[in-house]
Scaffold this active site. Structure first.
Site: not given
Ligand code: SF4
Length: 289
Positions: A134, A172, A12, A229, A200, A104, A82, A132, A40
């Site tokens: 983020e 996001t 992205c 994932s 997002c 980001c 992140h 996570h 990742h």
């Protein structure tokens, strides 16, 4: 036979920007560290390692490092897409480390919302997965109190203090429908809330395009890490529309058997799959079938 690669396949905007930053820094000849693995994807991490990029795994590790060990030749620490907590920025500053912030902009926006509303006294609710990175980063911009909610049960059990105002934000990549359902639970409790939908569109757009392509394709190839994932989700969506869907990490995994009747092969890839791998797969299918 036609081969179509989804326009949204692979990195992205935010991840591409972060990965490009690392490669640009390598070019300068400086020592490069990233705070956490930049993406990742085993292939990318291996390539960066070979080019001398070192990963600082967490805050504790950063605390133990001094300027000399990180920046032997004016090196730099790159913050990945992140994002990180405010504390990490402070620590980098205290240690006088040069830092390039590749967070980001969509994540940065959440940090600003959380910081502002937290200062105004709101209880911050982050809808997302607390483990996570983020979400850990977002959490670190709240002055307190802050709560992470991922399930309906957690939302039901949440109790705000009397007169407390809530500010709800989302990780996001959180599923929009689930976000709406959770927000509804808070609304029904009658709390005074500010909701910022910070999801997002990159993930949603990638999934919608994959579904559309899979519906037309005779064979679909989904490329991405086995632990990714979002790639697994793409695979499941494609499989639901196209029985012949392959899930591969790299070209080496592809054992393609295409009958003559195949007219359209579709290719898509998860958010952490580099373009190079997508191109290799695409060229292989074009040349060999
Ligand atoms: Fe990518 Fe969107 Fe996350 Fe930015 S916020 S890194 S564009 S998924």
């Amino acid at each position: 036979m036609e081969v179509v690669v989804a326009k949204t396949a692979g990195f992205c905007f935010g991840v591409k920007r972060a990965v490009d930053t690392v490669y640009e820094q390598i070019e300068t000849g400086k020592a490069v560290h990233t705070y956490g693995p930049i993406v990742h994807n085993g292939e990318v991490v291996k390539d960066l390692e070979e080019k001398g990029v070192k990963v600082i795994e967490n805050r504790q590790e950063l605390e133990q490092m001094d300027r000399e060990s990180i920046q032997p030749n004016n090196g730099t620490v790159i913050i990945r897409a992140h994002g990180v907590s405010e504390e990490v920025y402070q620590l980098l500053e205290e240690k006088k480390l040069e830092c390039i912030d590749a967070t980001c902009p969509f994540v940065k926006k959440i940090h600003r919302i959380v910081q502002r509303h937290s200062k105004e006294g709101c209880h911050i609710v982050i809808i997302g997965n607390g483990a996570h990175p983020e979400v850990e980063g977002i959490r670190g911009w709240a002055q307190a109190p802050v709560t992470v909610v991922e399930t309906q049960e957690q939302a039901q059990n949440f109790v705000a203090k009397e007169g407390e105002k809530l500010c709800i934000v989302a990780q996001t990549t959180f599923n929009y429908k689930k976000f709406q359902d959770l927000v509804e639970i808070f609304e029904k409790k009658g709390y005074d809330i500010i909701v910022a939908n910070t999801i997002c569109n990159a993930t949603k757009e990638r999934q919608e395009e994959a579904l559309e392509l899979a519906a037309k394709a005779d064979v679909m190839i989904v490329i991405g890490g086995t632990h990714s994932s979002n790639t697994r989700k793409l695979y499941e969506l494609c499989k639901s529309r196209c029985e012949s869907t392959y899930y591969i990490q790299t070209l080496a995994d592809l054992k393609l058997d295409l009958p003559n009747s195949v007219e359209l092969v579709g290719i898509t890839a998860g958010a952490s799959t580099p373009n190079k791998i997508i191109e290799e797969v695409q060229n292989y299918v074009r040349i060999n079938f």
